[in-house]
Design an enzyme around this catalytic site. Structure first.
Site, PDB file in Angstrom:
ATOM      1  N   LYS A 147       0.160   4.362  -0.522  1.00  0.00           N
ATOM      2  CA  LYS A 147      -0.625   5.646   0.172  1.00  0.00           C
ATOM      3  C   LYS A 147      -0.275   6.659  -0.931  1.00  0.00           C
ATOM      4  O   LYS A 147      -0.007   6.506  -2.063  1.00  0.00           O
ATOM      5  CB  LYS A 147      -0.148   5.569   1.741  1.00  0.00           C
ATOM      6  CG  LYS A 147      -0.196   4.501   2.622  1.00  0.00           C
ATOM      7  CD  LYS A 147      -0.081   4.724   3.911  1.00  0.00           C
ATOM      8  CE  LYS A 147      -0.072   3.392   4.711  1.00  0.00           C
ATOM      9  NZ  LYS A 147      -0.239   3.480   6.080  1.00  0.00           N
ATOM     10  N   GLY A 176       1.716   2.683  10.998  1.00  0.00           N
ATOM     11  CA  GLY A 176       2.905   3.750  10.778  1.00  0.00           C
ATOM     12  C   GLY A 176       3.380   4.231  12.125  1.00  0.00           C
ATOM     13  O   GLY A 176       4.115   5.363  12.069  1.00  0.00           O
ATOM     14  N   HIS A 184      -9.622   1.488   5.312  1.00  0.00           N
ATOM     15  CA  HIS A 184      -8.446   1.782   5.781  1.00  0.00           C
ATOM     16  C   HIS A 184      -8.592   2.701   6.720  1.00  0.00           C
ATOM     17  O   HIS A 184      -9.358   3.724   6.717  1.00  0.00           O
ATOM     18  CB  HIS A 184      -7.381   2.210   4.698  1.00  0.00           C
ATOM     19  CG  HIS A 184      -5.798   2.331   5.383  1.00  0.00           C
ATOM     20  ND1 HIS A 184      -5.412   3.189   6.086  1.00  0.00           N
ATOM     21  CD2 HIS A 184      -4.877   1.155   5.117  1.00  0.00           C
ATOM     22  CE1 HIS A 184      -4.430   3.045   6.272  1.00  0.00           C
ATOM     23  NE2 HIS A 184      -4.030   1.778   6.111  1.00  0.00           N
ATOM     24  N   GLU A 187      -6.751   5.174   7.784  1.00  0.00           N
ATOM     25  CA  GLU A 187      -6.752   6.721   7.239  1.00  0.00           C
ATOM     26  C   GLU A 187      -7.742   7.429   6.579  1.00  0.00           C
ATOM     27  O   GLU A 187      -7.954   8.536   6.541  1.00  0.00           O
ATOM     28  CB  GLU A 187      -5.246   6.690   6.461  1.00  0.00           C
ATOM     29  CG  GLU A 187      -4.043   6.592   7.347  1.00  0.00           C
ATOM     30  CD  GLU A 187      -2.757   5.776   6.773  1.00  0.00           C
ATOM     31  OE1 GLU A 187      -2.880   5.697   5.394  1.00  0.00           O
ATOM     32  OE2 GLU A 187      -1.786   5.323   7.522  1.00  0.00           O
ATOM     33  N   GLU A 195      -5.842  -4.611  11.031  1.00  0.00           N
ATOM     34  CA  GLU A 195      -4.826  -3.546  11.196  1.00  0.00           C
ATOM     35  C   GLU A 195      -5.106  -2.932  12.318  1.00  0.00           C
ATOM     36  O   GLU A 195      -6.061  -1.909  12.242  1.00  0.00           O
ATOM     37  CB  GLU A 195      -4.924  -2.543   9.920  1.00  0.00           C
ATOM     38  CG  GLU A 195      -4.388  -3.368   8.657  1.00  0.00           C
ATOM     39  CD  GLU A 195      -3.870  -2.208   7.713  1.00  0.00           C
ATOM     40  OE1 GLU A 195      -2.597  -2.413   7.256  1.00  0.00           O
ATOM     41  OE2 GLU A 195      -4.575  -1.182   7.376  1.00  0.00           O
ATOM     42  N   SER A 236       3.117  -1.677  10.813  1.00  0.00           N
ATOM     43  CA  SER A 236       4.407  -1.844  11.096  1.00  0.00           C
ATOM     44  C   SER A 236       5.048  -3.169  10.672  1.00  0.00           C
ATOM     45  O   SER A 236       5.971  -3.598  11.409  1.00  0.00           O
ATOM     46  CB  SER A 236       4.655  -1.264  12.547  1.00  0.00           C
ATOM     47  OG  SER A 236       4.317  -0.212  12.585  1.00  0.00           O
ATOM     48  N   ASN A 278       0.809  -1.112  -0.019  1.00  0.00           N
ATOM     49  CA  ASN A 278       0.165   0.049  -0.078  1.00  0.00           C
ATOM     50  C   ASN A 278       0.938   1.155  -0.002  1.00  0.00           C
ATOM     51  O   ASN A 278       1.441   1.500   1.092  1.00  0.00           O
ATOM     52  CB  ASN A 278      -0.909   0.060   1.192  1.00  0.00           C
ATOM     53  CG  ASN A 278      -1.552   1.186   1.386  1.00  0.00           C
ATOM     54  OD1 ASN A 278      -1.927   2.148   0.429  1.00  0.00           O
ATOM     55  ND2 ASN A 278      -2.304   1.436   2.568  1.00  0.00           N
TER      56      ASN A 278
HETATM   57  P1  PGA Z   1       2.520   0.602   7.845  1.00  0.00           P
HETATM   58  O1  PGA Z   1       1.136   0.757   7.319  1.00  0.00           O
HETATM   59  O2  PGA Z   1       3.301  -0.758   7.419  1.00  0.00           O
HETATM   60  O3  PGA Z   1       3.284   1.678   7.403  1.00  0.00           O
HETATM   61  O4  PGA Z   1       2.349   0.642   9.403  1.00  0.00           O
HETATM   62  C1  PGA Z   1       0.441  -0.286   7.029  1.00  0.00           C
HETATM   63  C2  PGA Z   1      -0.917   0.292   6.575  1.00  0.00           C
HETATM   64  O5  PGA Z   1      -1.485   1.292   6.624  1.00  0.00           O
HETATM   65  O6  PGA Z   1      -1.502  -0.487   5.571  1.00  0.00           O
END
Ligand code: PGA
Length: 254
Positions: A11, A174, A96, A98, A168, A213, A9
């Site tokens: 982003k 993140g 997601h 976000e 998640e 992460s 992903n």
């Molecule tokens: P990250 O993001 O691996 O940077 O923690 C995972 C995600 O948002 O799907």
């Protein structure tokens, strides 16, 4: 047979130059990827078509990070599932954290999107997870149930056939703090058992991946868990060397 789906992903990251360099390296190695792994790249929408041209005829699939709740019409600035399908998208990430946080997406909107995506025979990757407060107050299962139930309410008991769920934990995305793999295993079991109550066929074939992460150092510990069927990777998927390392670890585990 265990199958892992490894999703990058990206982003809101990337530009034409870095993407084409990244894909060159990925394609060079793609013929050696285990067929048991499904590799998906989810670039920003504006690069979907470009990425598709590069990965077409390889065993890498195209994913999108979001989709509008409408299929066509006067919705300035949006992209629909029909359009995604037209440019070669196979998987669509939905819900997601976000999007929930920065774009006010609630369970109702996510369920509508889920339903549209399924109608078009695209595969939703539904992100669910608990917040830090929910975790600390032992409400993880309750929170996951609410997120799953909202999909079942709109799409029916067979909603999760041919879909992917990404567990998640919001507090882990993140932050560099990943969840404990053994705990993740228990939560994935919980998700599968919950869905089984409605439809055993869905539960049997359900792919539940972990995200939060993930990097090449913790990949093995997650993928060794019997009910972790893949990974949704944010920042560690931005560098092709790191992403290729993760794919290799997954190949070796299967
Ligand atoms: P990250 O993001 O691996 O940077 O923690 C995972 C995600 O948002 O799907």
């Amino acid at each position: 047979m265990k199958k892992n789906i490894i999703v990058a992903n990206w982003k809101l990251n990337g530009d034409i130059k870095t993407i084409s360099c990244y894909l060159t390296y990925l394609k060079l190695r793609s013929s050696s990827f285990s067929k048991k792994n499904i590799i998906v790249i989810a670039p920003p929408t504006v690069f979907l078509e470009r990425v598709y041209k590069d990965i077409n005829n390889t065993n890498i699939c195209l994913g999108a990070q979001n989709v509008d709740v409408n299929l066509t019409g006067a919705f300035t600035g949006e992209n629909s599932a029909l359009m995604m399908k037209d440019v070669g998208v196979k998987y669509i990430i939905l819900g997601h954290s976000e999007r929930r946080l920065f774009h006010n997406e609630n369970n109702e909107i996510i369920a509508k999107k889920f339903s549209l995506v399924k109608k078009l025979n695209l595969i939703p990757i539904l992100c669910i997870g608990e917040t830090e407060i929910e975790k600390k107050s032992n409400k993880t299962e309750k929170s996951l149930k609410i997120q799953l139930k909202s999909i079942l309410n709109v799409c029916g008991e067979k909603a999760f056939r041919n879909t992917v769920i990404a567990y998640e934990p919001v507090w882990s995305i993140g932050t560099g703090i990943s969840a404990d793999p053994k705990n993740v295993q228990l939560i994935h079991q919980f998700i599968k058992n919950y869905i089984k109550k409605y439809d055993s066929v869905s539960a049997e074939n359900l792919i539940v991946q972990y995200g939060g992460s993930v990097n090449s150092l913790n990949t093995e510990n997650f993928l060794k868990q019997p009910d972790v069927n893949g990974l949704l990777i944010g920042s560690a998927s931005l560098k092709h060397e790191e992403f290729l390392k993760i794919i290799k670890i997954s190949d070796n585990i299967l």
